[in-house]
Design an enzyme around this catalytic site. Structure first.
Site, mmCIF file in Angstrom:
data_model
loop_
_atom_site.group_PDB
_atom_site.id
_atom_site.type_symbol
_atom_site.label_atom_id
_atom_site.label_comp_id
_atom_site.label_asym_id
_atom_site.label_seq_id
_atom_site.Cartn_x
_atom_site.Cartn_y
_atom_site.Cartn_z
ATOM 1 N N HIS A 46 93.787 100.345 -5.391
ATOM 2 C CA HIS A 46 93.233 100.033 -4.065
ATOM 3 C C HIS A 46 91.753 99.649 -4.199
ATOM 4 O O HIS A 46 91.299 98.671 -3.597
ATOM 5 C CB HIS A 46 93.292 101.257 -3.143
ATOM 6 N N LYS A 70 105.413 109.230 8.858
ATOM 7 C CA LYS A 70 105.366 109.568 7.432
ATOM 8 C C LYS A 70 104.866 111.007 7.293
ATOM 9 O O LYS A 70 104.286 111.559 8.217
ATOM 10 C CB LYS A 70 104.416 108.616 6.695
ATOM 11 N N ARG A 119 101.814 93.793 -6.184
ATOM 12 C CA ARG A 119 102.005 94.253 -7.562
ATOM 13 C C ARG A 119 103.255 93.686 -8.204
ATOM 14 O O ARG A 119 103.342 93.578 -9.412
ATOM 15 C CB ARG A 119 102.147 95.794 -7.586
ATOM 16 N N SER A 157 100.100 105.269 -4.918
ATOM 17 C CA SER A 157 99.719 106.618 -4.469
ATOM 18 C C SER A 157 100.848 107.594 -4.767
ATOM 19 O O SER A 157 100.610 108.745 -5.141
ATOM 20 C CB SER A 157 99.419 106.608 -2.973
HETATM 21 P P1 ADP Z 1 101.273 100.891 2.636
HETATM 22 O O1 ADP Z 1 101.984 102.147 3.025
HETATM 23 O O2 ADP Z 1 100.748 100.107 3.811
HETATM 24 O O3 ADP Z 1 101.983 100.025 1.626
HETATM 25 P P2 ADP Z 1 99.509 101.646 0.468
HETATM 26 O O4 ADP Z 1 98.326 102.566 0.532
HETATM 27 O O5 ADP Z 1 100.642 102.053 -0.394
HETATM 28 O O6 ADP Z 1 99.921 101.438 1.962
HETATM 29 O O7 ADP Z 1 99.047 100.206 0.003
HETATM 30 C C1 ADP Z 1 98.111 99.458 0.735
HETATM 31 C C2 ADP Z 1 98.032 98.068 0.145
HETATM 32 O O8 ADP Z 1 97.496 98.148 -1.171
HETATM 33 C C3 ADP Z 1 99.381 97.344 0.006
HETATM 34 O O9 ADP Z 1 99.181 95.960 0.241
HETATM 35 C C4 ADP Z 1 99.741 97.569 -1.444
HETATM 36 O O10 ADP Z 1 100.582 96.534 -1.935
HETATM 37 C C5 ADP Z 1 98.367 97.516 -2.079
HETATM 38 N N1 ADP Z 1 98.322 98.235 -3.347
HETATM 39 C C6 ADP Z 1 98.689 99.505 -3.595
HETATM 40 N N2 ADP Z 1 98.507 99.829 -4.897
HETATM 41 C C7 ADP Z 1 98.032 98.710 -5.494
HETATM 42 C C8 ADP Z 1 97.685 98.370 -6.845
HETATM 43 N N3 ADP Z 1 97.817 99.235 -7.848
HETATM 44 N N4 ADP Z 1 97.239 97.108 -7.086
HETATM 45 C C9 ADP Z 1 97.142 96.224 -6.067
HETATM 46 N N5 ADP Z 1 97.467 96.461 -4.792
HETATM 47 C C10 ADP Z 1 97.916 97.695 -4.497
#
Ligand code: ADP
Length: 191
Positions: A46, A70, A119, A157
């Site tokens: 992130h 969630k 990803r 996460s």
């Molecule tokens: P959500 O529940 O909205 O998917 P996340 O916190 O999991 O929330 O992810 C937020 C954004 O960050 C999403 O667009 C996700 O694809 C991106 N993201 C999460 N991890 C990574 C990573 N390792 N590299 C690039 N983008 C990421």
């Protein structure tokens, strides 16, 4: 002559419209992007996206989704605090949260660009659906995608929480302050 006049009229009208529209939408604060997500908790993946987006936009609002359906590990306040701490050295990044429709939150902030990270092909399919939905709800909102840093292409996460739960090392996956917060949530086994 007629063409030139037409051209000038078109250009003048076009430029005026675009400028006033831009100022109205952006509230005179330049180009604002919103990076929405759960961030439960923020990972190095992130953070990499936030740093890169901050170089492309005047302001980046990292918006924590307050999703009651969630069951998060960290409260919205905790997630916001962690995000604020890890982005404290990036002056044009601001942390916020929302529980409304994303497009409505965007309007309230004068923003029209959503930033999301990709990803994998699996991410792409889900993201395409979300982007199309948001575009359908508000035709002026655009979603732009940033490809993951290959170093973090496997990182999520959920994976971080899974490792931390079993006292594995998340040292290279999350910033130090997040590592400490995870240790508090998952205290080590008594020896
Ligand atoms: P959500 O529940 O909205 O998917 P996340 O916190 O999991 O929330 O992810 C937020 C954004 O960050 C999403 O667009 C996700 O694809 C991106 N993201 C999460 N991890 C990574 C990573 N390792 N590299 C690039 N983008 C990421």
């Amino acid at each position: 002559m007629e063409t030139r006049n037409n051209e000038r009229t078109h250009t003048e009208r076009g430029a005026g419209t675009l400028e006033s529209e831009r100022l109205e939408f952006a509230g005179g604060q330049g180009r604002i992007a919103v990076y929405p997500g759960s961030f439960d908790p923020v990972t190095c993946g992130h953070l990499d996206i936030i740093q890169r987006a901050s170089r492309q936009f005047d302001t980046v609002i990292v918006a924590v989704l307050n999703n009651t359906s969630k069951n998060p590990l960290f409260s919205v306040e905790e997630r916001r605090e962690l995000l604020a701490e890890v982005t404290k050295d990036i002056p044009n990044v601001r942390i916020d949260s929302f529980r409304d429709l994303l497009v409505r939150f965007m309007r309230s902030q004068g923003a029209r660009t959503i930033v999301r990270g990709i990803r994998s092909v699996t991410d792409f399919e889900y993201e395409l659906q979300m982007a199309s939905t948001n575009h359908q709800l508000d035709g002026e909102i655009e979603t732009i995608f940033m490809m993951t840093n290959p170093k973090y292409s496997y990182l999520s996460s959920s994976i971080v929480k899974e490792i931390a739960k079993f006292q594995g090392s998340v040292k290279d996956l999350v910033p130090p302050v997040v590592q400490s917060a995870l240790t508090t949530k998952f205290p080590g086994r008594p020896s």
